[in-house]
Design a protein around this motif. Structure first.
Motif, PDB file in Angstrom:
ATOM      1  N   LEU A  29      41.360  78.022 -45.020  1.00 40.70           N
ATOM      2  CA  LEU A  29      41.548  76.841 -44.166  1.00 40.70           C
ATOM      3  C   LEU A  29      41.861  77.275 -42.731  1.00 40.70           C
ATOM      4  N   ALA A  30      41.012  76.859 -41.791  1.00 41.20           N
ATOM      5  CA  ALA A  30      41.279  77.113 -40.371  1.00 41.20           C
ATOM      6  C   ALA A  30      41.939  75.874 -39.784  1.00 41.20           C
ATOM      7  N   THR A  31      42.843  76.096 -38.839  1.00 38.05           N
ATOM      8  CA  THR A  31      43.555  74.972 -38.216  1.00 38.05           C
ATOM      9  C   THR A  31      43.473  75.083 -36.699  1.00 38.05           C
ATOM     10  N   GLY A  32      43.494  73.963 -36.046  1.00 33.44           N
ATOM     11  CA  GLY A  32      43.566  73.950 -34.568  1.00 33.44           C
ATOM     12  C   GLY A  32      42.715  72.865 -33.952  1.00 33.44           C
ATOM     13  N   ASP A  33      43.320  72.087 -33.062  1.00 29.99           N
ATOM     14  CA  ASP A  33      42.608  70.998 -32.364  1.00 29.99           C
ATOM     15  C   ASP A  33      41.503  71.509 -31.445  1.00 29.99           C
ATOM     16  N   GLU A  34      41.607  72.792 -31.024  1.00 34.85           N
ATOM     17  CA  GLU A  34      40.669  73.321 -30.033  1.00 34.85           C
ATOM     18  C   GLU A  34      39.343  73.776 -30.648  1.00 34.85           C
ATOM     19  N   LEU A  35      39.222  73.687 -31.990  1.00 36.65           N
ATOM     20  CA  LEU A  35      38.090  74.339 -32.657  1.00 36.65           C
ATOM     21  C   LEU A  35      36.904  73.412 -32.859  1.00 36.65           C
ATOM     22  N   GLN A  88      37.837  73.871 -25.452  1.00 36.31           N
ATOM     23  CA  GLN A  88      37.432  74.111 -26.851  1.00 36.31           C
ATOM     24  C   GLN A  88      36.881  75.532 -27.049  1.00 36.31           C
ATOM     25  N   ILE A  89      36.987  76.035 -28.259  1.00 41.20           N
ATOM     26  CA  ILE A  89      36.354  77.310 -28.631  1.00 41.20           C
ATOM     27  C   ILE A  89      35.675  77.141 -29.993  1.00 41.20           C
ATOM     28  N   HIS A  90      34.745  78.046 -30.263  1.00 42.32           N
ATOM     29  CA  HIS A  90      34.084  78.000 -31.568  1.00 42.32           C
ATOM     30  C   HIS A  90      35.004  78.561 -32.648  1.00 42.32           C
ATOM     31  N   ASP A  91      34.988  77.938 -33.793  1.00 41.51           N
ATOM     32  CA  ASP A  91      35.779  78.417 -34.934  1.00 41.51           C
ATOM     33  C   ASP A  91      35.105  79.665 -35.510  1.00 41.51           C
ATOM     34  N   SER A  92      35.687  80.807 -35.246  1.00 40.33           N
ATOM     35  CA  SER A  92      35.133  82.033 -35.841  1.00 40.33           C
ATOM     36  C   SER A  92      35.972  82.508 -37.029  1.00 40.33           C
ATOM     37  N   ASN A  93      37.216  82.036 -37.134  1.00 36.08           N
ATOM     38  CA  ASN A  93      38.075  82.525 -38.225  1.00 36.08           C
ATOM     39  C   ASN A  93      37.624  82.062 -39.605  1.00 36.08           C
ATOM     40  N   ALA A  94      37.117  80.824 -39.667  1.00 37.77           N
ATOM     41  CA  ALA A  94      36.723  80.307 -40.988  1.00 37.77           C
ATOM     42  C   ALA A  94      35.598  81.164 -41.565  1.00 37.77           C
ATOM     43  N   VAL A  95      34.583  81.448 -40.739  1.00 37.06           N
ATOM     44  CA  VAL A  95      33.467  82.264 -41.246  1.00 37.06           C
ATOM     45  C   VAL A  95      33.881  83.718 -41.422  1.00 37.06           C
ATOM     46  N   THR A 120      44.654  80.038 -41.291  1.00 41.91           N
ATOM     47  CA  THR A 120      44.776  80.745 -40.002  1.00 41.91           C
ATOM     48  C   THR A 120      45.258  79.776 -38.944  1.00 41.91           C
ATOM     49  N   GLY A 121      46.047  80.332 -38.022  1.00 36.04           N
ATOM     50  CA  GLY A 121      46.543  79.594 -36.873  1.00 36.04           C
ATOM     51  C   GLY A 121      47.822  78.850 -37.187  1.00 36.04           C
ATOM     52  N   GLY A 122      48.502  78.437 -36.102  1.00 30.59           N
ATOM     53  CA  GLY A 122      49.655  77.554 -36.245  1.00 30.59           C
ATOM     54  C   GLY A 122      50.865  78.140 -36.933  1.00 30.59           C
ATOM     55  N   VAL A 123      51.103  79.449 -36.757  1.00 28.29           N
ATOM     56  CA  VAL A 123      52.273  80.038 -37.435  1.00 28.29           C
ATOM     57  C   VAL A 123      53.296  80.627 -36.465  1.00 28.29           C
ATOM     58  N   SER A 124      53.026  80.459 -35.155  1.00 25.11           N
ATOM     59  CA  SER A 124      53.896  81.137 -34.200  1.00 25.11           C
ATOM     60  C   SER A 124      55.026  80.219 -33.752  1.00 25.11           C
ATOM     61  N   VAL A 125      55.368  80.287 -32.475  1.00 27.13           N
ATOM     62  CA  VAL A 125      56.522  79.523 -31.988  1.00 27.13           C
ATOM     63  C   VAL A 125      56.102  78.410 -31.034  1.00 27.13           C
ATOM     64  N   GLY A 126      54.795  78.094 -31.024  1.00 27.59           N
ATOM     65  CA  GLY A 126      54.288  77.052 -30.127  1.00 27.59           C
ATOM     66  C   GLY A 126      54.743  75.670 -30.567  1.00 27.59           C
ATOM     67  N   CYS A 166      49.714  82.655 -44.842  1.00 26.69           N
ATOM     68  CA  CYS A 166      49.406  81.941 -43.590  1.00 26.69           C
ATOM     69  C   CYS A 166      49.306  82.976 -42.475  1.00 26.69           C
ATOM     70  N   LEU A 167      48.074  83.188 -42.011  1.00 24.44           N
ATOM     71  CA  LEU A 167      47.815  84.230 -41.016  1.00 24.44           C
ATOM     72  C   LEU A 167      47.825  83.618 -39.627  1.00 24.44           C
ATOM     73  N   PRO A 168      48.063  84.455 -38.605  1.00 22.95           N
ATOM     74  CA  PRO A 168      47.996  83.928 -37.242  1.00 22.95           C
ATOM     75  C   PRO A 168      46.569  83.540 -36.860  1.00 22.95           C
ATOM     76  N   GLY A 169      46.427  82.899 -35.684  1.00 20.81           N
ATOM     77  CA  GLY A 169      45.121  82.364 -35.296  1.00 20.81           C
ATOM     78  C   GLY A 169      44.232  83.331 -34.544  1.00 20.81           C
ATOM     79  N   ASN A 170      44.811  84.308 -33.865  1.00 19.77           N
ATOM     80  CA  ASN A 170      43.961  85.224 -33.096  1.00 19.77           C
ATOM     81  C   ASN A 170      43.012  85.966 -34.035  1.00 19.77           C
ATOM     82  N   PRO A 171      41.723  85.995 -33.711  1.00 19.86           N
ATOM     83  CA  PRO A 171      40.745  86.539 -34.666  1.00 19.86           C
ATOM     84  C   PRO A 171      40.975  88.003 -35.080  1.00 19.86           C
ATOM     85  N   VAL A 172      41.372  88.858 -34.146  1.00 24.34           N
ATOM     86  CA  VAL A 172      41.615  90.247 -34.550  1.00 24.34           C
ATOM     87  C   VAL A 172      42.845  90.308 -35.459  1.00 24.34           C
TER      88      VAL A 172
HETATM   89  N1  LIG Z   1      56.049  82.644 -27.077  1.00 31.01           N
HETATM   90  C1  LIG Z   1      55.338  83.346 -27.977  1.00 31.01           C
HETATM   91  N2  LIG Z   1      54.025  83.106 -28.047  1.00 31.01           N
HETATM   92  C2  LIG Z   1      53.300  83.791 -28.937  1.00 31.01           C
HETATM   93  C3  LIG Z   1      53.903  84.767 -29.751  1.00 31.01           C
HETATM   94  C4  LIG Z   1      55.288  84.971 -29.651  1.00 31.01           C
HETATM   95  O1  LIG Z   1      55.875  85.798 -30.346  1.00 31.01           O
HETATM   96  N3  LIG Z   1      55.960  84.212 -28.756  1.00 31.01           N
HETATM   97  N4  LIG Z   1      53.145  85.484 -30.593  1.00 31.01           N
HETATM   98  C5  LIG Z   1      51.769  85.662 -30.219  1.00 31.01           C
HETATM   99  C6  LIG Z   1      51.049  86.288 -31.288  1.00 31.01           C
HETATM  100  S1  LIG Z   1      51.382  87.894 -31.548  1.00 31.01           S
HETATM  101  C7  LIG Z   1      50.106  85.646 -31.998  1.00 31.01           C
HETATM  102  S2  LIG Z   1      49.213  86.494 -33.151  1.00 31.01           S
HETATM  103  C8  LIG Z   1      49.821  84.237 -31.814  1.00 31.01           C
HETATM  104  C9  LIG Z   1      49.800  83.530 -33.132  1.00 31.01           C
HETATM  105  O2  LIG Z   1      49.640  82.179 -32.903  1.00 31.01           O
HETATM  106  P1  LIG Z   1      49.317  81.148 -34.049  1.00 31.01           P
HETATM  107  O3  LIG Z   1      49.184  81.786 -35.344  1.00 31.01           O
HETATM  108  O4  LIG Z   1      50.278  80.071 -33.952  1.00 31.01           O
HETATM  109  O5  LIG Z   1      47.863  80.742 -33.699  1.00 31.01           O
HETATM  110  P2  LIG Z   1      47.297  79.645 -32.736  1.00 31.01           P
HETATM  111  O6  LIG Z   1      48.277  79.416 -31.647  1.00 31.01           O
HETATM  112  O7  LIG Z   1      46.863  78.536 -33.544  1.00 31.01           O
HETATM  113  O8  LIG Z   1      46.064  80.453 -32.189  1.00 31.01           O
HETATM  114  C10 LIG Z   1      46.182  81.677 -31.522  1.00 31.01           C
HETATM  115  C11 LIG Z   1      44.882  81.939 -30.819  1.00 31.01           C
HETATM  116  O9  LIG Z   1      43.835  82.054 -31.757  1.00 31.01           O
HETATM  117  C12 LIG Z   1      42.802  81.100 -31.509  1.00 31.01           C
HETATM  118  N5  LIG Z   1      42.282  80.584 -32.773  1.00 31.01           N
HETATM  119  C13 LIG Z   1      42.978  79.883 -33.681  1.00 31.01           C
HETATM  120  N6  LIG Z   1      42.186  79.546 -34.717  1.00 31.01           N
HETATM  121  C14 LIG Z   1      40.974  80.049 -34.451  1.00 31.01           C
HETATM  122  C15 LIG Z   1      39.740  80.020 -35.148  1.00 31.01           C
HETATM  123  N7  LIG Z   1      39.606  79.389 -36.332  1.00 31.01           N
HETATM  124  N8  LIG Z   1      38.679  80.637 -34.604  1.00 31.01           N
HETATM  125  C16 LIG Z   1      38.809  81.265 -33.401  1.00 31.01           C
HETATM  126  N9  LIG Z   1      39.961  81.344 -32.712  1.00 31.01           N
HETATM  127  C17 LIG Z   1      41.026  80.729 -33.213  1.00 31.01           C
HETATM  128  C18 LIG Z   1      43.499  80.019 -30.737  1.00 31.01           C
HETATM  129  O10 LIG Z   1      42.622  79.255 -29.987  1.00 31.01           O
HETATM  130  C19 LIG Z   1      44.473  80.821 -29.893  1.00 31.01           C
HETATM  131  O11 LIG Z   1      43.838  81.365 -28.765  1.00 31.01           O
HETATM  132  O12 LIG Z   1      50.766  83.629 -31.016  1.00 31.01           O
HETATM  133  C20 LIG Z   1      51.084  84.341 -29.820  1.00 31.01           C
HETATM  134  N10 LIG Z   1      51.952  83.566 -29.032  1.00 31.01           N
END
Ligand SMILES: Nc1nc2c(c(=O)[nH]1)N[C@H]1C(S)=C(S)[C@@H](COP(=O)(O)OP(=O)(O)OC[C@H]3O[C@@H](n4cnc5c(N)ncnc54)[C@H](O)[C@@H]3O)O[C@H]1N2
Ligand code: MOO
Length: 396
Positions: free
Chosen positions: A180-186, A197-204, A245-251, A290-296
């Motif tokens: 499951l991918a999450t995020g309004d920007e996808l 907006q960005i393309h959802d690459s995490n789901a694939v 993926t996504g939505g697990v940080s401190v945002g 629950c993994l973070p959202g950044n693709p790497v």
């Molecule tokens: N104040 C802080 N900000 C952040 C921290 C922190 O410790 N303090 N940690 C950073 C780290 S490290 C990571 S990793 C990210 C993790 O954030 P989330 O898991 O909450 O992910 P999102 O905010 O939803 O997205 C992060 C990034 O990835 C892009 N994204 C999300 N889903 C997809 C998808 N399906 N395909 C492509 N790209 C995706 C999203 O647009 C964001 O750019 O938090 C940092 N921030």
């Protein structure tokens, strides 16, 4: 921050190997053997010819040469699939590859070493006892273990089982892993990008990684940043493991954390780069990562945390393969966090970073070059050219 190994141990403890099912061979590809499998019949099942030619008694063609052929009447012939015959004394038996060697014969003379006649054959070269005879059981005898518990049913192993008379095998089937991918920007690949907006690459990415790890992906429809929508999407999911993926940080809009933090999922900071923010637990009894959202970060989290969970579900050893490589070029690493750097092989056993701009966790396009991860200890702040690094892979 939590140590990587402690987090992985907790992740693998959440899952257990799926119950074995007995499958016909043709459905067992890619599953894992749940018990040792023994040959039921010998391989080969009977003495048979390795050549098209004539079955003879070696003693009766001693001294045969082109100048002084030995002439023998042809008493009969056998093709593959024929019942075993008996070779009368002082005669030859025309035989094809795979046909049973007639009782009494002990050697095959290839047709090239004869005149190929059908009534009386001239043998132009001597042979020795056992020549071109494929002996019953020389490959495997009944009771020999052909496949061991814990081995993946590959094409060659399935073929071996078929040959020794095993038609079905108790195996651990491929686990089902919901993604499951999450995020309004996808938006989907190919869709026009609106502002922000960005393309959802995490789901694939996850769908493919799950496949590469030997599991079956169950792709859930992506959700936006609304916790109720996420809970609704996950509710009742039929899977052995859920990965988000996504939505697990401190945002402010970290939807996964908001929805699941008080529903059986623990969120923590793991001392790895990338992939620091992680969630682990159960949702309605199903293990969830629950993994973070950044693709790497997704790739690294999958390789380090999710792949061992899938290995355990499949009944495979979760221990590390112990592979190492030499760094062709150097790179900097972060302070205090174990780094997993996407690398490509520049030659056998030699790696270089796959991402041009360092270890940035957003560099998804550069991941196209990544073949493995280099695992660098937290205490190291610079990998020097020529240094040996541990290699982590993400496939099954
Ligand atoms: N104040 C802080 N900000 C952040 C921290 C922190 O410790 N303090 N940690 C950073 C780290 S490290 C990571 S990793 C990210 C993790 O954030 P989330 O898991 O909450 O992910 P999102 O905010 O939803 O997205 C992060 C990034 O990835 C892009 N994204 C999300 N889903 C997809 C998808 N399906 N395909 C492509 N790209 C995706 C999203 O647009 C964001 O750019 O938090 C940092 N921030
Ligand atoms: O830990 Mo984050 O995954 O570094 O980008």
């Amino acid at each position: 921050m939590r140590e990587v190994d402690a987090h992985v141990a907790e992740a693998t403890a959440l899952v257990s190997t799926l119950a074995p099912v007995t499958l016909p061979l043709r459905e067992a590809f890619g599953t894992v053997a749940a018990s040792d499998q023994e040959a039921q019949v010998p391989s080969p099942p009977f003495d048979n010819s390795a050549m098209d030619g004539y079955a003879v008694r070696a003693a009766e063609v001693v001294g045969a040469t082109a100048a002084h052929p030995v002439r023998l009447p042809v008493a009969g012939e056998s093709a593959a699939g024929a019942a075993p015959a008996t070779l009368p004394p002082a005669s030859a038996w025309r035989i094809m590859t795979g046909a049973p060697v007639p009782v009494g014969a002990d050697a095959i003379v290839p047709v090239e070493h004869t005149d190929g006649a059908l009534d009386t054959v001239s043998v132009l070269a001597a042979s020795e006892s056992g020549r071109h005879v494929r002996r019953a059981g020389e490959d495997a005898l009944p009771g020999d273990v052909v496949l061991s518990r814990g081995e993946v049913l590959t094409a060659t192993r399935i073929a071996a089982l078929a040959a020794v008379g095993v038609a079905q095998v108790p195996t651990v089937s491929a686990p089902r892993v919901a993604v499951l991918a999450t995020g309004d920007e996808l938006v989907d690949a190919g869709a026009r990008l609106g502002p922000g907006q960005i393309h959802d690459s995490n789901a694939v990415l996850l769908e493919g990684l799950v496949r590469e790890a030997g599991a079956v992906p169950v792709l859930l429809e992506r959700v936006g940043d609304r916790p109720e929508q996420l809970l609704e999407r996950l509710s009742g999911v039929d899977a052995d493991l859920i990965v988000t993926t996504g939505g697990v940080s401190v945002g402010a809009y970290d939807v996964v954390k908001a929805a699941l933090a008080d529903r059986g999922v623990e969120f923590s900071a793991v001392a790895m780069q990338p992939g620091k923010p992680q969630g682990l637990g159960r949702f309605e009894g199903t293990p969830i990562a629950c993994l973070p959202g950044n693709p790497v970060s997704v790739l690294v989290s999958f390789a380090v945390i999710v792949a061992p969970m899938i290995r355990r579900l499949r009944g495979l050893d979760t221990a590390d393969a112990g592979e190492t490589a030499v760094a062709a070029s150097g790179w900097r690493t972060p302070q205090g966090r174990r780094q997993f750097m996407p690398v490509r092989f520049v030659s056998r056993g030699t790696v270089a970073p796959a991402t041009a701009g360092g270890s940035g966790s957003h560099l998804i396009a550069s991941l196209a070059r990544a073949q493995a991860l280099a695992d660098v200890a937290a205490g190291v702040d610079q990998v020097e050219p020529g240094a040996t690094v541990r290699i982590v892979r993400w496939d099954g």
